[in-house]
Design a protein around this motif. Sequence first.
Motif, short mmCIF file in Angstrom:
data_model
loop_
_atom_site.label_atom_id
_atom_site.label_comp_id
_atom_site.label_asym_id
_atom_site.label_seq_id
_atom_site.Cartn_x
_atom_site.Cartn_y
_atom_site.Cartn_z
N THR A 45 0.84 -1.20 0.00
CA THR A 45 0.00 0.00 0.00
C THR A 45 0.88 1.25 0.00
O THR A 45 0.59 2.21 -0.73
CB THR A 45 -0.95 -0.01 1.21
N ALA A 46 1.95 1.24 0.77
CA ALA A 46 2.88 2.38 0.77
C ALA A 46 3.54 2.56 -0.60
O ALA A 46 3.72 3.70 -1.07
CB ALA A 46 3.94 2.19 1.85
N ILE A 47 3.88 1.47 -1.24
CA ILE A 47 4.47 1.54 -2.59
C ILE A 47 3.45 2.11 -3.58
O ILE A 47 3.79 2.98 -4.40
CB ILE A 47 4.97 0.15 -3.03
N ALA A 48 2.21 1.67 -3.50
CA ALA A 48 1.18 2.19 -4.41
C ALA A 48 0.94 3.68 -4.15
O ALA A 48 0.82 4.46 -5.11
CB ALA A 48 -0.12 1.40 -4.24
N ALA A 49 0.88 4.08 -2.89
CA ALA A 49 0.67 5.50 -2.57
C ALA A 49 1.83 6.34 -3.12
O ALA A 49 1.61 7.41 -3.71
CB ALA A 49 0.53 5.68 -1.07
N GLU A 50 3.04 5.85 -2.95
CA GLU A 50 4.20 6.56 -3.50
C GLU A 50 4.09 6.64 -5.03
O GLU A 50 4.37 7.69 -5.63
CB GLU A 50 5.48 5.84 -3.10
N GLY A 51 3.67 5.56 -5.66
CA GLY A 51 3.51 5.54 -7.11
C GLY A 51 2.48 6.55 -7.58
O GLY A 51 2.72 7.30 -8.53
N GLU A 98 -3.39 7.76 2.83
CA GLU A 98 -2.32 8.20 1.93
C GLU A 98 -2.56 7.68 0.51
O GLU A 98 -2.40 8.42 -0.47
CB GLU A 98 -0.96 7.73 2.45
N LEU A 99 -2.99 6.44 0.40
CA LEU A 99 -3.27 5.85 -0.91
C LEU A 99 -4.45 6.55 -1.58
O LEU A 99 -4.36 6.96 -2.74
CB LEU A 99 -3.56 4.35 -0.77
N THR A 100 -5.56 6.71 -0.87
CA THR A 100 -6.74 7.33 -1.48
C THR A 100 -6.48 8.78 -1.86
O THR A 100 -6.96 9.24 -2.90
CB THR A 100 -7.98 7.22 -0.58
N THR A 101 -5.70 9.49 -1.07
CA THR A 101 -5.36 10.88 -1.37
C THR A 101 -4.50 10.97 -2.63
O THR A 101 -4.77 11.77 -3.53
CB THR A 101 -4.64 11.53 -0.18
N ALA A 102 -3.46 10.15 -2.70
CA ALA A 102 -2.56 10.17 -3.86
C ALA A 102 -3.30 9.71 -5.12
O ALA A 102 -3.12 10.29 -6.20
CB ALA A 102 -1.33 9.31 -3.60
N ARG A 103 -4.14 8.70 -4.99
CA ARG A 103 -4.91 8.20 -6.14
C ARG A 103 -5.86 9.29 -6.65
O ARG A 103 -5.98 9.51 -7.86
CB ARG A 103 -5.70 6.95 -5.74
N ALA A 104 -6.52 9.98 -5.73
CA ALA A 104 -7.44 11.05 -6.13
C ALA A 104 -6.69 12.20 -6.80
O ALA A 104 -7.19 12.78 -7.77
CB ALA A 104 -8.20 11.56 -4.90
#
Length: 174
Positions: A45-51, A98-104
């Motif tokens: 999940t941290a890797i995806a958020a960073e991506g 963090e993931l939902t924020t970065a994805r949005a």
Amino acid sequence: MVTAALDAISAEGPSALSLRDLARRAGVSHAAPAHHFKDRTGLLTAIAAEGYALLAATLAEAADLRDAGVRYVHFAREHPAHFQVMFTPELLRGNDLELTTARALAGGRLRDAVSAVPPEGRGADARLAGVAAWSLAHGFATLLLSHNLDGPLDGQDDPEDVFRTLSGMLFRAT
């Protein structure tokens, strides 16, 4: 640890990733990854958020929709492990802030690029034009990373130039 995880994902895919192996690769105690990420899902999940954050930053620099697509393809080529993890939702904690924020943020960048195209260049429905633009960029990037375009491109064309041509076929005025 994230760098070691990205290397392992690039070599073997995300399903082969284990925290114990990651600790060995990173030269840390076997408990260190769990201390930082709790579990494998937390690390992925941290890797995806960073991506997604990297993708959003890349798309923010785009001059127009075509350039956003080219940057999307370039991102996938430069960050294949991130790209693979980002789009494998069963590996992730979908409700991670963090993931939902970065994805949005990344999605918003794409929507902004689509909205900047006049309706005569994208059609009346900006939402569907966004789906079409994302599908084209994501599909092309996925086909590249999985080597399904090795034959058709035959290594003779720059993939980003090919994408520019393809996007011009779909969106007339970007």
